[in-house]
Design an enzyme around this catalytic site. Structure first.
Site, PDB file in Angstrom:
ATOM      1  N   GLU A 355       0.899  -0.806   0.070  1.00 10.92           N
ATOM      2  CA  GLU A 355      -0.530   0.301   0.056  1.00 10.92           C
ATOM      3  C   GLU A 355       0.726   1.074  -0.145  1.00 10.92           C
ATOM      4  O   GLU A 355       2.205   1.611   0.487  1.00 10.92           O
ATOM      5  CB  GLU A 355      -0.613  -0.156   0.831  1.00 10.92           C
ATOM      6  CG  GLU A 355      -1.651   0.678   1.883  1.00 10.92           C
ATOM      7  CD  GLU A 355      -2.969   0.704   2.244  1.00 10.92           C
ATOM      8  OE1 GLU A 355      -4.069  -0.236   2.455  1.00 10.92           O
ATOM      9  OE2 GLU A 355      -2.376   1.575   3.546  1.00 10.92           O
ATOM     10  N   CYS A 356       1.063   1.621  -0.937  1.00 11.60           N
ATOM     11  CA  CYS A 356       1.759   3.443  -1.343  1.00 11.60           C
ATOM     12  C   CYS A 356       3.451   3.106  -1.052  1.00 11.60           C
ATOM     13  O   CYS A 356       3.546   1.924  -1.663  1.00 11.60           O
ATOM     14  CB  CYS A 356       0.872   4.241  -0.278  1.00 11.60           C
ATOM     15  SG  CYS A 356       1.055   5.867  -0.823  1.00 11.60           S
TER      16      CYS A 356
END
Length: 472
Positions: A355-356
């Site tokens: 995630e990111c």
């Protein structure tokens, strides 16, 4: 969340939503200072953060000594907000909710949240460069949206007592005056230091409290300054647990919601699965509620620190959350044992949700603003380029094969890659891929995106990210 039709008695508790005309006015500092002030006096303070934010909650947790959750009418849902506040009110002496951006900013703003829940609003206004205009701004805030309860106005970053007197005099309603917070300095800091500098920032927001050895001292300094204002001097009561009449005026009736409002039900989709989660200064963007959601679906969670040189724990699935891998690229790259273990994890077909910042760490390299490149783990094909302007900001929704996840995006980088995305996120209310959003990549057993997910918005989709088989 309790079952759909259950509701309990109303619980009454003093509560305040702390907002401002805009970002950067000092509302995080004031929220943390107020929490610290009352926690030091032996009260249980529960703090909530309105909107998506990973960093402010670290300060509020340190200040209050209690867990901090996000509340948002769109991302987390009104029923979830009401349930969390109702549960907090059962044991809290005081509830503080920090707003997001300006009071009226956003399609579902902090003001909308305050109005729906009956929260009194405290406005923090940076008055460092104004005098009589403070009164005009305060008047506008107070009367812009009818129906809001008001606690009052706090002038922030005030230079002198004379300056404070001018600000106070400018108010149309003197009863709205909650005092003047000075420009606070820490120890031998420069006399020009302001309250905002007390909680230092970097490109994604505040530096997290756990990254500063003197974080508690900073909060105590802010609390000491706030204690000299009318807000800080509001009498509580001589009777333990009983707020005075001044705090009774800010009490709110918190009722347990009569229904979950269509909130998705949890099932044991992750029962028997062990999920390893990277957690340190490079991977710190984790909603506490997301961990709760995984555990409620049966997952066993184990944490490890890539920066400390940890290897990959024995696990069925892996989560690399967002954070600041770009600031620790050399240390991450040096952990070759972990890199090889993650590569092996993927080759075995085990799920990995990146995630990111977690996605960035898996790429081949990162290039900083000065043009210097640093190798990363090279699990995914692609190069990360940091940039001075935002690459993504705002609420997002992501349609996956088993449901729609809500969340947000916030990053100062771009990913140059030949990977093909399987879908994109979109803004709230927009049709899927109706407008440009964040790419969602699937590469072998890796699922990755700049998108930050709020798992409870669709637990089935969250479980799917970690390899669960979801039957329709």
């Amino acid at each position: 969340m309790t079952s759909a039709d259950m509701h309990g008695p109303v619980v009454r508790c003093p509560a305040v939503l702390i907002s401002a005309p805009a970002s950067g006015q000092g509302k995080t500092t004031i929220t943390a200072a107020l929490a610290r002030l009352h926690a030091r006096q032996g009260r249980k303070v529960c703090v909530f953060k309105c909107g998506p934010d990973f960093l402010d909650p670290y300060w509020h947790e340190l200040a209050s000594g209690n867990p901090v959750h996000s509340v948002d009418l769109w991302m987390t849902g009104e029923a979830d907000v009401r349930q969390r506040l109702h549960e907090a009110a059962q044991s809290a002496d005081l509830i503080l909710v920090e707003g997001v951006m300006g009071l009226f900013d956003g399609n579902l703003s902090a003001a909308d949240l305050a109005q729906r829940l009956g929260l009194p609003v405290l406005a923090v206004i940076d008055a460092s460069a104004m005098a009589g205009t403070f009164g005009a701004l305060a008047y506008g805030l107070q009367h812009y949206q009818p129906g809001l309860r008001w606690a009052g106005m706090l002038a922030n970053r005030v230079a002198t007592q004379h300056h404070a007197d001018l600000l106070h005099k400018g108010l149309r309603d003197p009863q709205m005056w909650l005092g003047a917070m000075p420009s606070v300095q820490l120890g031998e800091a420069s006399p020009k230091a302001r309250t905002a500098a007390l909680l230092p920032e970097r490109h994604l927001g505040l530096i997290a409290a756990h990254e500063l050895s003197d974080a508690l001292q900073r909060l105590d300094t802010a609390a000491d300054a706030l204690a000299r204002t009318p807000l800080g001097q509001r009498p509580w009561s001589a009777e333990p647990g009983q707020p005075s009449s001044s705090w009774q005026d800010w009490c709110v009736d918190f009722a347990q919601p009569e229904s979950t409002g269509g909130q998705p039900m949890l099932k044991p989709w992750l029962a028997g699965k062990r999920i390893a989660i990277g957690r340190d200064a490079a991977f710190s963007f984790i909603y506490r509620a997301n961990l709760d959601c995984l555990q409620a679906m049966g997952a066993e969670l184990c944490f490890f620190s890539p920066l400390a040189g940890d290897g990959l724990p024995d696990c069925d699935a892996l989560w690399l959350p967002g954070g600041y891998p770009e600031l620790h690229a050399a240390a991450l790259s040096a952990n070759t044992g972990l890199r090889d273990a993650i590569t092996g994890h993927v080759k075995q077909g085990k799920p990995l949700w990146a995630e990111c910042g977690g996605m960035l760490a898996l790429c081949e390299s990162v290039t900083d603003l000065q043009g210097h490149s640093q190798p990363l783990w090279g699990v995914l094909p692609g190069r990360v380029v940091m940039q001075s302007r935002l690459g993504g900001l705002g609420m997002q929704q992501l349609a996956l094969p088993v449901g729609l996840l809500r969340g947000h995006t916030f990053h100062y980088s771009r990913l140059d890659t030949d990977m093909q995305f399987s879908t994109r996120s979109s803004r709230p209310g927009a049709e899927v891929q109706a407008e440009r959003g964040e790419a969602f990549y699937e590469s072998g057993s890796v699922r990755a995106s700049y998108f930050h997910a709020w798992f409870a918005s669709c637990p089935a989709a969250a479980a799917w990210l970690f390899g669960a088989t979801i039957e329709s």
